[in-house]
Design a protein around this motif. Sequence first.
Motif, PDB file in Angstrom:
ATOM      1  N   MET A   6      -4.194  -4.751  -1.165  1.00  0.00           N
ATOM      2  CA  MET A   6      -3.713  -5.341  -2.738  1.00  0.00           C
ATOM      3  C   MET A   6      -4.710  -6.749  -2.843  1.00  0.00           C
ATOM      4  SD  MET A   6      -0.193  -6.651  -4.474  1.00  0.00           S
ATOM      5  CE  MET A   6       0.465  -6.771  -2.664  1.00  0.00           C
ATOM      6  N   ASP A   7      -5.488  -6.757  -3.685  1.00  0.00           N
ATOM      7  CA  ASP A   7      -6.317  -8.025  -3.803  1.00  0.00           C
ATOM      8  C   ASP A   7      -5.486  -9.135  -4.814  1.00  0.00           C
ATOM      9  OD1 ASP A   7      -8.595  -7.192  -2.773  1.00  0.00           O
ATOM     10  OD2 ASP A   7      -9.395  -6.224  -4.567  1.00  0.00           O
ATOM     11  N   LYS A  22     -13.135  -0.156  -2.359  1.00  0.00           N
ATOM     12  CA  LYS A  22     -12.519  -1.431  -2.746  1.00  0.00           C
ATOM     13  C   LYS A  22     -13.421  -2.457  -1.790  1.00  0.00           C
ATOM     14  CE  LYS A  22      -8.302  -1.978  -2.334  1.00  0.00           C
ATOM     15  NZ  LYS A  22      -7.003  -2.542  -2.500  1.00  0.00           N
ATOM     16  N   PRO A  45      -0.274  -1.081  10.125  1.00  0.00           N
ATOM     17  CA  PRO A  45      -0.873  -2.429   9.783  1.00  0.00           C
ATOM     18  C   PRO A  45      -1.899  -2.865  10.554  1.00  0.00           C
ATOM     19  CG  PRO A  45       1.445  -2.837   9.516  1.00  0.00           C
ATOM     20  CD  PRO A  45       1.357  -1.461  10.270  1.00  0.00           C
ATOM     21  N   ALA A  46      -3.020  -3.171   9.979  1.00  0.00           N
ATOM     22  CA  ALA A  46      -4.554  -3.410  10.732  1.00  0.00           C
ATOM     23  C   ALA A  46      -4.331  -4.442  11.953  1.00  0.00           C
ATOM     24  CB  ALA A  46      -5.480  -3.878   9.884  1.00  0.00           C
ATOM     25  N   LYS A  47      -3.358  -5.430  11.595  1.00  0.00           N
ATOM     26  CA  LYS A  47      -3.153  -6.410  12.648  1.00  0.00           C
ATOM     27  C   LYS A  47      -2.400  -5.688  13.981  1.00  0.00           C
ATOM     28  CE  LYS A  47      -4.791  -9.627  10.253  1.00  0.00           C
ATOM     29  NZ  LYS A  47      -5.339  -8.605   9.265  1.00  0.00           N
ATOM     30  N   ASP A  94      -2.902  -6.153   3.320  1.00  0.00           N
ATOM     31  CA  ASP A  94      -3.109  -4.817   4.030  1.00  0.00           C
ATOM     32  C   ASP A  94      -1.821  -4.279   3.459  1.00  0.00           C
ATOM     33  OD1 ASP A  94      -3.000  -2.935   5.411  1.00  0.00           O
ATOM     34  OD2 ASP A  94      -2.824  -4.000   7.340  1.00  0.00           O
ATOM     35  N   ASP A  95      -2.036  -3.151   2.590  1.00  0.00           N
ATOM     36  CA  ASP A  95      -0.819  -2.639   1.859  1.00  0.00           C
ATOM     37  C   ASP A  95       0.152  -1.844   2.937  1.00  0.00           C
ATOM     38  OD1 ASP A  95      -1.635  -3.176  -0.529  1.00  0.00           O
ATOM     39  OD2 ASP A  95      -2.930  -1.617  -0.738  1.00  0.00           O
TER      40      ASP A  95
END
Lengths: 384, 294
Positions: A1-2, B246, B101-103, A211-212
């Motif tokens: 989400m921006d 995106k 989550p990427a982290k 980060d969704d």
Amino acid sequence: MDLFEYQGKQYFARYGIPTSPGGVADSVDEAIEQAKAAGFPAVVKAQVQVGGRGKAGGIRLVNNEQEAKEAAEFILGLDIKGHVVKRLWIEHASDIKKEYYASFTLDRNAKLHLAMVSAKGGVDIEEVAATDPEAIKRLHINPIDGISYDQALDLAKSAGIDQEALDGVASVLVKLYECYTLGDADLAEINPLILTPQGKVHALDAKVTLDDAAAFRHPEWDAFRGVSELDGRERLAKEKHLNYIGLEGSVGIIANGAGLAMSTLDVVNQVGGSAANFLDLGGGAGADVMSAALEVINTDDRVEVVLVNIFGGITRCDEVAKGIVDALSSVEMRSPIVIRLDGTNADEGRRILADADLRGVIIEKTMIGAAKRAVEIVDEGASK
Amino acid sequence: MSIFVDENTKVIVQGLTGSQGKFHGLRNKAYGTKVVGGVTPGKGGTDVEGVPVYDSVQDAVAATGATASFIVVPPKFAPEAILEAAAAGISFIVCITEYIPAKDEAMVFNVLRRNYPGTRLLGPNCPGILSPGKCNIGITSGDIALAGGPVGIVSRSGTLTYQALNELSLKGVGQTTCVGIGGDPVPGTTFIDCLAAFEQDPETKAVLMFGEIGGSDEEKAAAFIKENVTKPVVSYIAGVTAPPGKKMGHAGAIVSGGMGTAQAKMDALAQAGVHVARNPTEAGEIMVDIVKGL
């Protein structure tokens, strides 16, 4: 989400990153009130998720109520590269001595976090990277170790940040890293990060992408939703948890998995058609998800045929077939559907579709065969 | 032969008692995989259709001698599950979980790299690994594969991995091993890891590689192929006509340094001597010709 700039600044504030005091306005009257509250001189800024706001007249400095009114009247409703301004952010104008750049993101190559700092902020940083790459200093950070104040200070020094700003920049870097990691941002960027004549360092802009996937541990993100710039169909798709991007063509695409969906676009294109959208159902889609996808595509009047390309793994083809049958019992589809089912429980899926004997549903065995059939249907429609 | 797994690999399923874990774990077992146990905290001592369940990976390893784990747990619990498996001595971990989550992914990857260098993680967000007729760990439908080789498959996207298997099997060309590495930002296993293993595997005579836009792993793979791979490689990159994704702000664009488009990847692969196909079907056809000429 921006996030919009004002949301990004609200998010920065949670992590103690200094920003200018300000507020949001959706009308001219609100804008005047916010400008008075911020104190003149104030800056009125269009809230759109596109670069080049300043050049388009979307940012104005105002010195009194009358100027605030005129600026708000001008900017609200302004079309900036296809983004219509519905909201303003108004803050007290800062005196600027220097403009810097700071960001954190993931370096997929190194599989480490990456800090970037430059003394050349306030301009298009991609331009700086292209013309003067040495002006951007980088530091890889192992997530196990994080970044210390001393490391941040060394990074700021190496980037040529002015002596009087070093402590401020280093402390912002440490906080920005927390915002990026604890705040689960894919990108946390400040451009410009300014030094004022009074020797203070603070963020004049905020670019944050969340980060969704981490939404489950951030109930505070709910406040950011519902104000996105998505069009009606994209919003409907998002509500249904579908990964949807609208395009210009006539073949509506539904596939499971981003790779297969992209590949379906490629193949439709190669057999002479064009896709109306990209739609990835995600993994493990059940009947309800399939049904929602058809509903979304059906609202697009450019679509002349729907191509459903499913290769079951965790997604079960019998579930997908049930979704199609369900959807067609409640929704009247405006266009025929070409379906290709393979993988987990594909035989059962095909049998469910065959037994339901649905009008306007064509089953094809291969991906390329299904794409060809879909494009033929568009061509037949065009020749009528 | 096969890479990473074979007919003797003993596998435990973390999350066997959940609906997905049960469905896919038992399906892997029915395929012939040695699924020797499951792990669900608090459910030790029970069983899932005859497969014993343990409270911890450590207990499961002690009781069964398993060396591989199949992780099917929600994103919230997956990072911990991966590290638990590594700490218990599991050397090959397959994690199919999507939306980690990427982290968390970056953290897990770096903990493995630093503390458990002998452990290989496949995924997360991947379909798993399938060595036809020998071992299937993951969510791939075993019936779309064909045993006997000679082609090794490595693919980034899940469903495109199935498409790759399907294109070869329909044309009567078998596979040695099919590895789905997953499309997340921090994959545990990369194209290069798989290409290196296929190059070493005497039964693999050619490699089919499916990539997609974004990142630069395909470009890195191309450089590796040029220097290290003697076997023929056929590739397909998904996303030639895909809408621009995106954009991750300016920082992302700088990191990728202009790499990441389908065209850039296809050019890099072509320059490395790889046969570059425009779609999965064409890739299958090129591979059939190569296998005929072996």
